[in-house]
Structures are given as C-alpha cells and as structure tokens.
Design an enzyme around this catalytic site. Structure first.
Site, short mmCIF file in Angstrom:
data_model
loop_
_atom_site.label_atom_id
_atom_site.label_comp_id
_atom_site.label_asym_id
_atom_site.label_seq_id
_atom_site.Cartn_x
_atom_site.Cartn_y
_atom_site.Cartn_z
N THR A 25 -6.72 38.62 76.78
CA THR A 25 -6.62 38.09 78.14
C THR A 25 -5.99 39.14 79.04
O THR A 25 -5.09 39.87 78.60
CB THR A 25 -5.76 36.81 78.14
OG1 THR A 25 -6.44 35.80 77.40
CG2 THR A 25 -5.51 36.30 79.56
N SER A 27 -6.21 41.73 82.91
CA SER A 27 -7.07 42.52 83.80
C SER A 27 -7.69 43.72 83.08
O SER A 27 -8.73 44.22 83.53
CB SER A 27 -6.26 43.00 85.01
OG SER A 27 -5.14 43.76 84.60
N GLY A 81 -4.84 43.21 75.71
CA GLY A 81 -3.96 44.07 76.52
C GLY A 81 -2.53 43.91 76.06
O GLY A 81 -2.23 43.23 75.07
N ASP A 83 1.84 44.36 77.74
CA ASP A 83 2.70 44.64 78.90
C ASP A 83 3.62 45.82 78.68
O ASP A 83 3.96 46.53 79.63
CB ASP A 83 3.51 43.39 79.24
CG ASP A 83 2.60 42.25 79.62
OD1 ASP A 83 1.81 42.42 80.57
OD2 ASP A 83 2.62 41.20 78.94
N GLY A 94 2.13 38.56 77.21
CA GLY A 94 2.41 37.27 77.84
C GLY A 94 2.61 37.36 79.33
O GLY A 94 2.89 36.35 79.97
N GLU A 102 -2.80 34.29 72.12
CA GLU A 102 -3.00 35.71 71.78
C GLU A 102 -2.41 36.04 70.42
O GLU A 102 -3.00 36.78 69.64
CB GLU A 102 -2.39 36.59 72.87
CG GLU A 102 -3.17 36.55 74.17
CD GLU A 102 -2.50 37.27 75.31
OE1 GLU A 102 -3.20 37.70 76.22
OE2 GLU A 102 -1.25 37.38 75.31
N LYS A 120 2.01 51.43 80.42
CA LYS A 120 2.52 50.43 79.47
C LYS A 120 3.25 51.08 78.27
O LYS A 120 3.89 50.38 77.50
CB LYS A 120 1.38 49.57 78.94
CG LYS A 120 0.49 48.93 80.01
CD LYS A 120 1.21 47.84 80.74
CE LYS A 120 0.36 47.10 81.74
NZ LYS A 120 -0.68 46.28 81.21
#
Ligand code: 5RP
Length: 222
Positions: A25, A27, A81, A83, A94, A102, A120
């Site tokens: 999930t 962008s 992805g 963070d 998250g 996820e 990241k």
C-alpha cells in the site's frame, strides 16, 4: 520518471508467471501496481492478495485478480513500501495506516521486497513516528498503558475524527528517540492490552529497491 517510479520498476523483474503476489500500500506501490496491471494485461497469470482497500480498488480496476489471504497457504512474493529502513533492513511501516494487513501479508510471503525513494534509508530508526494500531474500545487506557512504558504519541486524526484503519481500529503514532532498540520496543508494545500491531517490521524484508531521482534503482539484499 520520479524516484518512487524508479524504485517500483526495480521490483518488476521479480514478478514471474504463476506467482502468488502480495500487493502493498502507498504512493510508491501505486506505481508497482500499475506495472503489474500491464503484466496481467499482457497475459501473465498472477494471484494477488491486497493489503488495503485502496490497493484492492486500484488492482481490481486494472483487471488484476485479487483473492482473500485465507485462500492461499503462502505467497511467493510481496512488494510494499516503507517509511524508514535502517542498515539491517529493519523498518517502519504504517504511514498509510495499513500496517496490520501489510504485516500479515509480509509474514505469509517467501520473499519481501520494499520499494522506496532514497529519503527512506536512514542510519537508525527514529525520525518517522512509529504507527501502532490499537482497538477503539477503551483506547485511552491503551494510550496510558503505552505512556507508562515511557513512550509518548498522538492518536492519528482524519479531520475532527480519529483516523480509522481498514480493520476499524485507531492508530497511535509514537515519537521515539533516534536509535532506539526496535526489538525491545516491539516486545514491550506487543504486551500492552489493546495493541493490535506495531509498524515495526523486523527481520522481514529481504530486498530493498531504492529509487533515486535521476539514476537506476539500487538494490540491497541479504
Ligand atoms: C502504508 C505503508 C506504506 O508502505 C508506507 O507508508 C510508504 O508509503 P509511500 O510509498 O506512500 O511513501 O506502510 O501503511
């Protein structure tokens, strides 16, 4: 092409005909799902499991077959992805609120690839607040129990209301000191009643595809 697109393209060669594939999930994964849609349109047979309602909507619109996680024993691959990722390939997820699904999907997968832009990649976890999914019932008690551990945070909001995950839960975003021990934090949080899942993904990721703004994606693997 931007860095997220480059990262997403780095994972595409790992997708093979007949695979059971987890779709993350966010962008960055958005671009990956677009590529998966093209593979399916070209005739590749895939069985996909989604990690969020957002991802399901995008995948279904592209004609990608999406099944319930319960209908598969194992997945061959998940692409998601992140963070923040540290040099041990431990990470925080998250930011988009999908951490529970996820992690479920990642733990069911033989191989986990994270696709990220270079911002990241960090020396140590701690700049990005750690998302913790908590049950709404009595959530202020859960927040106080977490605070007793010495951690402070805020309930994620969506306008005037608490943000609600796809599982009907809330997110507590914790501010932790840079360089904290993620294993100790994970252990402590998982003992708190009301905590459903944390955004710490430890020893889960196998390969990271890092997209730079103007270069080929770079790959790091165990
Ligand atoms: C969603 C996530 C995302 O994968 C993470 O927030 C990264 O998102 P993006 O690719 O948009 O930066 O964990 O819960």
């Amino acid at each position: 092409m931007n860095a997220k697109q480059r990262a997403a393209l780095g994972a595409v060669p790992y997708v093979k005909d007949g695979m059971k594939l987890g779709l993350g999930t966010g962008s960055t994964v958005y671009y990956f799902i677009e590529e998966v849609g093209k593979l399916v349109a070209d005739g590749m047979q895939l069985t996909c499991v989604s990690t969020s309602e957002r991802t399901t909507a995008q995948a279904v619109a592209l004609g990608i077959p999406v099944v319930d996680l319960n209908t598969v024993d194992r997945l061959d691959l998940v692409v998601d992805g992140a963070d923040e990722i540290d040099p041990n390939r431990n990470g925080i997820k998250g930011g988009g609120g999908a951490l529970f699904r996820e992690k479920m999907v990642a733990l069911a997968a033989e191989t986990c690839i994270w696709i990220v832009d270079e911002s990241k990649m960090v020396d140590a976890l701690g700049d990005f607040p750690l998302p913790v999914e908590i049950v709404p019932f009595g959530y202020l008690h859960t927040v106080r129990a977490v605070e007793k551990l010495g951690y402070t945070g805020t309930i994620r909001m969506a306008g005037a209301d608490c943000y609600v995950t796809d599982n009907g839960n809330y997110i507590l975003d914790l501010n932790l000191p840079k360089g904290y021990d993620p294993y100790a934090v994970e252990d402590a949080l998982r003992r708190v009643n009301g905590v459903v899942e944390t955004g710490l993904f430890l020893d889960i990721c196998d390969i990271v595809c890092v997209g730079a703004a103007d270069e080929q994606s770079i790959e790091f693997s165990r």
